[in-house]
Design a protein around this motif. Structure first.
Motif, PDB file in Angstrom:
ATOM      1  N   UNK A  84       2.140   4.098  10.635  1.00  0.00           N
ATOM      2  CA  UNK A  84       0.910   4.639  11.249  1.00  0.00           C
ATOM      3  C   UNK A  84      -0.154   4.912  10.204  1.00  0.00           C
ATOM      4  N   UNK A  85       0.256   5.597   9.137  1.00  0.00           N
ATOM      5  CA  UNK A  85      -0.704   5.848   8.055  1.00  0.00           C
ATOM      6  C   UNK A  85      -1.242   4.553   7.485  1.00  0.00           C
ATOM      7  N   UNK A  86      -0.366   3.558   7.369  1.00  0.00           N
ATOM      8  CA  UNK A  86      -0.783   2.251   6.827  1.00  0.00           C
ATOM      9  C   UNK A  86      -1.851   1.636   7.724  1.00  0.00           C
ATOM     10  N   UNK A  87      -1.615   1.706   9.023  1.00  0.00           N
ATOM     11  CA  UNK A  87      -2.583   1.140   9.983  1.00  0.00           C
ATOM     12  C   UNK A  87      -3.924   1.857   9.899  1.00  0.00           C
ATOM     13  N   UNK A  88      -3.855   3.170   9.860  1.00  0.00           N
ATOM     14  CA  UNK A  88      -5.099   3.954   9.775  1.00  0.00           C
ATOM     15  C   UNK A  88      -5.883   3.592   8.520  1.00  0.00           C
ATOM     16  N   UNK A  89      -5.156   3.516   7.398  1.00  0.00           N
ATOM     17  CA  UNK A  89      -5.814   3.202   6.137  1.00  0.00           C
ATOM     18  C   UNK A  89      -6.429   1.814   6.192  1.00  0.00           C
ATOM     19  N   UNK A  90      -5.678   0.853   6.681  1.00  0.00           N
ATOM     20  CA  UNK A  90      -6.158  -0.526   6.718  1.00  0.00           C
ATOM     21  C   UNK A  90      -7.424  -0.628   7.569  1.00  0.00           C
ATOM     22  N   UNK A  91      -7.407   0.048   8.719  1.00  0.00           N
ATOM     23  CA  UNK A  91      -8.595   0.025   9.579  1.00  0.00           C
ATOM     24  C   UNK A  91      -9.800   0.605   8.846  1.00  0.00           C
ATOM     25  N   UNK A  92      -9.561   1.710   8.170  1.00  0.00           N
ATOM     26  CA  UNK A  92     -10.665   2.367   7.465  1.00  0.00           C
ATOM     27  C   UNK A  92     -11.218   1.478   6.345  1.00  0.00           C
ATOM     28  N   UNK A  93     -10.327   0.789   5.630  1.00  0.00           N
ATOM     29  CA  UNK A  93     -10.766  -0.055   4.516  1.00  0.00           C
ATOM     30  C   UNK A  93     -11.431  -1.334   5.019  1.00  0.00           C
ATOM     31  N   UNK A  94     -10.986  -1.827   6.156  1.00  0.00           N
ATOM     32  CA  UNK A  94     -11.513  -3.080   6.698  1.00  0.00           C
ATOM     33  C   UNK A  94     -10.679  -4.266   6.238  1.00  0.00           C
ATOM     34  N   UNK A  95     -10.370  -5.167   7.151  1.00  0.00           N
ATOM     35  CA  UNK A  95      -9.540  -6.327   6.808  1.00  0.00           C
ATOM     36  C   UNK A  95     -10.385  -7.391   6.114  1.00  0.00           C
ATOM     37  N   UNK A  96      -9.797  -8.274   5.298  1.00  0.00           N
ATOM     38  CA  UNK A  96      -8.392  -8.250   4.906  1.00  0.00           C
ATOM     39  C   UNK A  96      -8.086  -7.135   3.902  1.00  0.00           C
ATOM     40  N   UNK A  97      -6.805  -6.713   3.916  1.00  0.00           N
ATOM     41  CA  UNK A  97      -6.381  -5.716   2.939  1.00  0.00           C
ATOM     42  C   UNK A  97      -5.230  -6.280   2.100  1.00  0.00           C
ATOM     43  N   UNK A  98      -4.943  -5.539   1.035  1.00  0.00           N
ATOM     44  CA  UNK A  98      -3.787  -5.852   0.186  1.00  0.00           C
ATOM     45  C   UNK A  98      -2.816  -4.699   0.365  1.00  0.00           C
ATOM     46  N   UNK A 139       2.476  -3.321  10.096  1.00  0.00           N
ATOM     47  CA  UNK A 139       3.780  -2.638  10.151  1.00  0.00           C
ATOM     48  C   UNK A 139       4.890  -3.455   9.494  1.00  0.00           C
ATOM     49  N   UNK A 140       4.917  -4.752   9.773  1.00  0.00           N
ATOM     50  CA  UNK A 140       5.964  -5.606   9.195  1.00  0.00           C
ATOM     51  C   UNK A 140       5.930  -5.583   7.681  1.00  0.00           C
ATOM     52  N   UNK A 141       4.739  -5.711   7.122  1.00  0.00           N
ATOM     53  CA  UNK A 141       4.612  -5.719   5.668  1.00  0.00           C
ATOM     54  C   UNK A 141       5.076  -4.378   5.094  1.00  0.00           C
ATOM     55  N   UNK A 142       4.680  -3.307   5.781  1.00  0.00           N
ATOM     56  CA  UNK A 142       5.068  -1.970   5.314  1.00  0.00           C
ATOM     57  C   UNK A 142       6.591  -1.868   5.197  1.00  0.00           C
ATOM     58  N   UNK A 143       7.267  -2.293   6.256  1.00  0.00           N
ATOM     59  CA  UNK A 143       8.739  -2.178   6.254  1.00  0.00           C
ATOM     60  C   UNK A 143       9.361  -3.062   5.176  1.00  0.00           C
ATOM     61  N   UNK A 183       6.508   4.072  -3.095  1.00  0.00           N
ATOM     62  CA  UNK A 183       5.425   4.355  -2.169  1.00  0.00           C
ATOM     63  C   UNK A 183       4.689   3.060  -1.859  1.00  0.00           C
ATOM     64  N   UNK A 184       3.940   3.076  -0.767  1.00  0.00           N
ATOM     65  CA  UNK A 184       3.182   1.884  -0.395  1.00  0.00           C
ATOM     66  C   UNK A 184       1.691   2.197  -0.497  1.00  0.00           C
ATOM     67  N   UNK A 185       0.985   1.247  -1.077  1.00  0.00           N
ATOM     68  CA  UNK A 185      -0.444   1.406  -1.322  1.00  0.00           C
ATOM     69  C   UNK A 185      -1.194   0.372  -0.479  1.00  0.00           C
ATOM     70  N   UNK A 186      -2.215   0.843   0.252  1.00  0.00           N
ATOM     71  CA  UNK A 186      -3.066  -0.077   1.013  1.00  0.00           C
ATOM     72  C   UNK A 186      -4.426  -0.118   0.312  1.00  0.00           C
ATOM     73  N   UNK A 187      -4.885  -1.337   0.071  1.00  0.00           N
ATOM     74  CA  UNK A 187      -6.057  -1.530  -0.791  1.00  0.00           C
ATOM     75  C   UNK A 187      -7.062  -2.474  -0.145  1.00  0.00           C
ATOM     76  N   UNK A 188      -8.327  -2.190  -0.330  1.00  0.00           N
ATOM     77  CA  UNK A 188      -9.344  -3.175   0.058  1.00  0.00           C
ATOM     78  C   UNK A 188      -9.139  -4.427  -0.785  1.00  0.00           C
ATOM     79  N   UNK A 189      -9.324  -5.590  -0.178  1.00  0.00           N
ATOM     80  CA  UNK A 189      -9.146  -6.833  -0.938  1.00  0.00           C
ATOM     81  C   UNK A 189     -10.487  -7.320  -1.477  1.00  0.00           C
ATOM     82  N   UNK A 190     -10.557  -7.442  -2.792  1.00  0.00           N
ATOM     83  CA  UNK A 190     -11.769  -7.946  -3.426  1.00  0.00           C
ATOM     84  C   UNK A 190     -11.439  -9.334  -3.952  1.00  0.00           C
ATOM     85  N   UNK A 191     -12.244 -10.320  -3.600  1.00  0.00           N
ATOM     86  CA  UNK A 191     -11.888 -11.635  -4.119  1.00  0.00           C
ATOM     87  C   UNK A 191     -13.124 -12.436  -4.464  1.00  0.00           C
TER      88      UNK A 191
END
Lengths: 698, 698
Positions: A511-525, A553-557, A568-576
């Motif tokens: 859940x936290x991963x999803x919230x973070x990813x939404x906040x950062x905006x896709x795509x994420x790392x 969720x799959x990636x998190x698991x 720990x798992x880190x969700x990051x904005x993807x810069x490319x």
């Protein structure tokens, strides 16, 4: 240090009446030039070279400021104690058999160091050739008598040489070959007390010294050395031996592994405004050239006039210009007309000036003088490169006249000489008297002229500052850590140093991963963060291109499972798409904390574009550091993108510098990659390595 | 050419009785060494230097094979005609005033060339210093008498020097400095007839010549030069003047000859097995080193033992090793024991061998000899680098003994010498007698030793073949074309050369575009092909990433509209992610068609990794060419992908080579990018440029 350079009386301990012995050569050398009193100390003789001997140093009369000691190692500690009692401030220990000779010698050396510190005596050496002062004819050395045969020519180049034998041999060579002069040559040997910084500081204030060349195998106090060089008003040339030796340092970070091959030494020297040499004569010739023209017009450029009697010689000279940062000046109309007065009518004057046809008609002296004059009058010419021949063909030029004109115009003249041996030697001697640098090879001549015209700006370095609370905050954040900090922790620390960090969040559930990813905006790392694992990619703990919510969720698991449900798992904005840089910090045994900046990404290994500078840096240092990268074109706009914001990149490098200065336990830092997005550098991944202070005493 | 090198009688046209004049110096030089008859030719004098004069060349008695001519340019054509009548096969034209002196001189030179061809006379020069043969004491030259003062030392190095004055000056310099010897020095001047290839071919068969050094400003017949060098059994060293843009400009104004692009020249020389020099002494010292050890054991490696009296000297020597491809050999137990016999007990023998402590105890001669012996016995050592000092300190080694041991063991010995000027000179003279290369600087010593140990394999080059029908087919495809061929046409031609081409199709309607795209598989690339527009990307005629059918019609119409409904549309399979290379062909004025291979893509400008070789290439040449790219790591696997199939890449380069050989009108070819997908190179875009033959005569 004055007692070493201008002693009012010298005791020679270990004096000998036997010619050829060190203890006799020292006395003989002193007698040839030194004007103070010489006191041979030996219990075995009444007289050495006509001088009364003293059987003990305590018996030597006043004034005596310095002792030259040439006796077996075991006798030395007591002599030092006696020197202390006698009020002798400096001892030149010229004998060998100390730390360079194995453990036993090292033990004695340590004992002497302790003794000397207690007795308040400074020690120069041991295992050295001492001092040769050619201007004042003071030879405090066992250097062979051949040194006198060249007439002990004075000059304004002073040398500091670590290797003893090399100092003596090299000195004899340079003084006998071509009439070269020196001011002071200081052979400092094992450097148990007096080292390069002490001597360098003295020479920077020595009126006889205009330029300083150093051959060093080690640098005892890197930060002091850098600081002295940075603030020096005189040019400094360094030949650093032992650069290829690989450090035994464990390379936990990429930065540390990049630091081999002398990159740190070269970086620190460059930053300090030092010119680096890689061979002995080259060092001497660079010094001579810089010493010959201590003050050039500030507005000078690097436009050279080439005078030659052979088109081919002009061609080869010009071939070297581009790679050495010189240009062939374009002659103006006046210069062309002046040359026209001595050229045959069919020939159009140009640069390089091919003077042979003119010489046939008008003779060398008239033509060469006219050519120098034309170059001196032409405001588009900054320096004169003259190819001369002597010993046949009637080509001897009028060097004094050429030198006079060039000095008047403030346009340095350098000569490349070819010819018959005796005549060449005579020409070299004359050139040295006129302070015109003269070379036997084209490339060296171009190289030295380039060093002269392109020499780094010297000036007082500006200060370095660090907010007091930053230091406290950093030490607090680092407290309790040891080994490699994980990516997230490392970046939290860098953030307090105002290093821009990629947007990211540590999450503890899907859940936290999803919230973070939404906040950062896709795509994420998404990354698994395990402090035990520095190389996340190799450990398969990095997932790029997560484009939509259903993947999260799959990636998190998966990541959690890969770390045995530990990390720990880190969700990051993807810069490319941006330029990938790398920045870092490494702690060097000689220079302390050193900041690194380089090109990252897939071509990094190929291009090997990395530069180092010793901390502390100021803003100008940081800009100069990135200015030394070869990849300037990429910094100025990558794939049509914005140029790198150099002030922002400087901010990152300054943050690393402050971290290195504040936290002595931080041994290595990697920011890799430091991606430049829309011109702004952003730290995407980072590792800080903390070591026990005991392991890393510098 | 025998009449130039071994004439049975020489006529000197323009002989003069006035010492210092060219026409007198020539006679004096001949009288000092030449054993045949000398016939001064001048109508103005009865006798020159005691020799009877002839007032006309037709009056000179037999035998006379060669004439040295030193008169004004205008008189020369008639003299050549007379030489032809007289049966004189060769004329050395040493006076100046020809093409190098402007249009009038060029006209006379052209007239002479025509006259000589008609008369069957070969011309050496003009504007040259002729020949100095130090072994046979034949000086056919105006070179100054100083040349004799060094005793005209013979050696096995022969030189070919384009520049006249330089040849004389350089020769005097090298022969008087350090007792260097030469075999033949040939100054070829304007090369109006006899040029470097003629002389090189002669010297390759000359028993006195072991190695050949050339200073060239232009190469008259590149293909012949490459072929001679490729097949040469003797080492060849070339210093090519005029390689830089500015240098090339100087070359044109000097000799009216063309200087090529540096990369092409270097590539062609490298491919031909030539060692390239960049300075005069360096060229000479490379030659001497290669000439001193003409046959080394085939199984040798590059492991060197360093002998030095100073630790510092050893350190600096070793610092250079890595960058010059040498390694410090590891001493075996036997060598360590042998050194142990002369070392003090506390010191463990190592490499570099720091011999000073041993020398103090046992003296230089014993210690240096023992060190050489140890190196000679140790199978892990291939060569010996000895640092020597002379002129003080009692350090003179026993060079003859050292040289003897090294020759017996087949392990080359080179010396780095430091010391007092006179003693150094004596050492150099002795070393040259012993054929031991000796150097005054560390770097040069390491560089020359490296050239010796790492010299290119010499051997007969294998042939080049081209199927007769391929040539016909190519010429047919090119027929009627002029200027830049469009991408599609260019690739059709490359296809006949077996260059792999990206799957693609020219389409004439949206329907055809759709059919093609489906057959190729999405994503596809669509391009507007307009022969007028070579830079399609800049003209916005390239559409990448066309991912689905619905995009195809729109893109088709857009491209057609962009070209004003004129050009054609190409649908192409999209290849991405692979390593981007570039391959091509250029026609060089000196070397003819040259094949290029390099790194492409966004980093290409930064890395500038491009290599050239002169066509024709065989398979081994093509492999060697790609082996010279710096980007070997990338070729061996890019972003974890397959290594480049080098045989397939060789196929591309061979195709370019065959195209260059078959079709003289093809002036340039670009394959850019040549993308490596799954290890296989595929030409994605290409341009062939066809020029009128008249514009490009080579």
């Amino acid at each position: 240090m004055e007692f070493f350079f201008n002693p009012r009386g010298i005791a020679v301990v270990g004096a000998s009446p036997h010619p050829g012995k060190g203890g006799n050569i020292i006395i003989s050398n002193l007698q040839k030039g030194y004007e103070g009193e010489i006191y041979p100390v030996t219990p075995r003789h009444q007289e050495v070279n006509g001088l009364k001997c003293y059987d003990h140093i305590l018996a030597v009369p006043d004034p005596v400021d310095m002792a030259i000691v040439y006796v077996g190692a075991k006798l030395v500690p007591q002599i030092i104690r006696d020197c202390g009692k006698r009020g002798i401030g400096g001892v030149m220990l010229q004998s060998a058999g100390f730390s360079e000779s194995g453990p036993e010698g090292a033990e004695i050396q340590a004992e002497i160091a302790e003794t000397a510190a207690k007795a308040g005596v400074r020690i120069w050496g041991p295992n050295c050739m001492g001092l040769v002062d050619a201007v004042n004819k003071n030879v405090f050395s066992t250097v062979a008598p051949a040194i006198w045969s060249a007439g002990m020519t004075g000059g304004n180049v002073s040398l500091i040489v670590q290797s003893g034998m090399l100092a003596g041999a090299f000195l004899i060579d340079i003084m006998t070959h071509g009439g070269r002069g020196i001011a002071k040559a200081c052979s400092i040997g094992n450097k148990m007390d007096v080292h390069e910084c002490d001597i360098l500081e003295y020479l920077l204030n020595d009126p006889d010294t205009g330029v300083i060349g150093l051959y060093l195998e080690s640098i005892v106090d890197g930060p002091r050395f850098v600081s002295l060089c940075k603030n020096a008003a005189k040019p400094i040339v360094v030949l650093k031996g032992g650069k290829s030796a690989k450090g035994a340092q464990a390379a936990m970070s990429h930065t540390a592994s990049l630091a081999g091959d002398g990159a740190i030494v070269s970086g620190a020297l460059r930053q300090a405004g030092v010119i680096e040499a890689d061979d002995f004569f080259q060092m001497m010739e660079l010094c001579e050239t810089l010493g010959a023209y201590p003050s050039l017009p500030a507005e000078r450029q690097n436009r050279v006039a080439v005078l030659t009697y052979s088109g081919g010689a002009g061609i080869v000279s010009a071939d070297f210009f581009e790679s050495y940062g010189l240009v062939l000046g374009e002659l103006n109309q006046e210069a062309i007309e002046m040359l026209g007065q001595v050229y045959p009518a069919w020939m159009k004057p140009d640069n390089p000036m091919d003077l042979w046809p003119a010489v046939i008609v008008n003779g060398t002296i008239r033509v060469y003088n006219q050519a120098v004059k034309a170059a001196c009058f032409d405001p588009g010419i900054d320096a004169i490169f003259a190819h001369c021949f002597v010993g046949g063909f009637d080509l001897e030029p009028d060097l004094p006249a050429m030198a006079r004109m060039s000095r008047q115009a403030g346009k340095p003249l350098v000569c490349w000489i070819t010819g018959e041996r005796k005549a060449v030697h005579q020409f070299q001697v004359e050139a040295h008297k006129l302070k015109v640098p003269v070379f036997h090879e084209v490339k060296r001549c171009v190289e030295c002229l380039s060093a002269l015209l392109n020499q780094p700006q010297k000036g007082a370095a500006t200060g370095f500052s660090q907010a007091a609370d930053e230091r406290e905050k950093l030490l607090g954040l680092l407290d309790g850590h040891k080994g490699g900090l994980d990516e997230y922790e490392s970046k939290r620390i860098l953030k307090t140093l105002e290093v821009p960090i990629v947007s990211e969040e540590i999450v503890g559930s899907t859940d936290e991963a999803l919230t973070a990813a939404r906040a950062l905006g896709f795509p994420v790392v998404m990354k698994g963060v395990d402090p035990e694992i520095i190389h996340k990619t190799e450990a398969n703990l990095v997932r790029l291109d997560i484009a939509s919510e259903d993947q999260v969720p799959g990636v998190y698991e998966e990541l959690r499972a890969s770390m045995g449900e530990q990390g720990r798992v880190l969700v990051q904005a993807q810069i490319s798409g941006g330029l990938e840089l790398i920045a870092g910090l490494v702690r060097d045994p000689q220079f302390g904390p050193c900041v690194m900046c380089g090109l990252g990404g897939v071509f990094a290994e190929l291009i090997k574009d990395r530069v180092f500078a010793a901390a502390p840096l100021n803003h100008e240092d940081a800009l100069a550091l990135m200015g030394r990268l070869k990849s300037q074109e990429l910094l100025n706009g990558f794939r049509g993108g914005d140029p790198v914001d150099r002030d922002a990149l400087a901010g990152v490098l300054l943050g690393l510098s402050r971290l290195g200065m504040a936290a002595p336990t931080v041994s290595q830092v990697d920011i890799n990659p430091l991606i430049v997005a829309n011109g702004k550098p952003v730290a995407v991944d980072a590792t800080i390595v903390v070591e026990d202070l005991e392991l890393n005493p510098v």
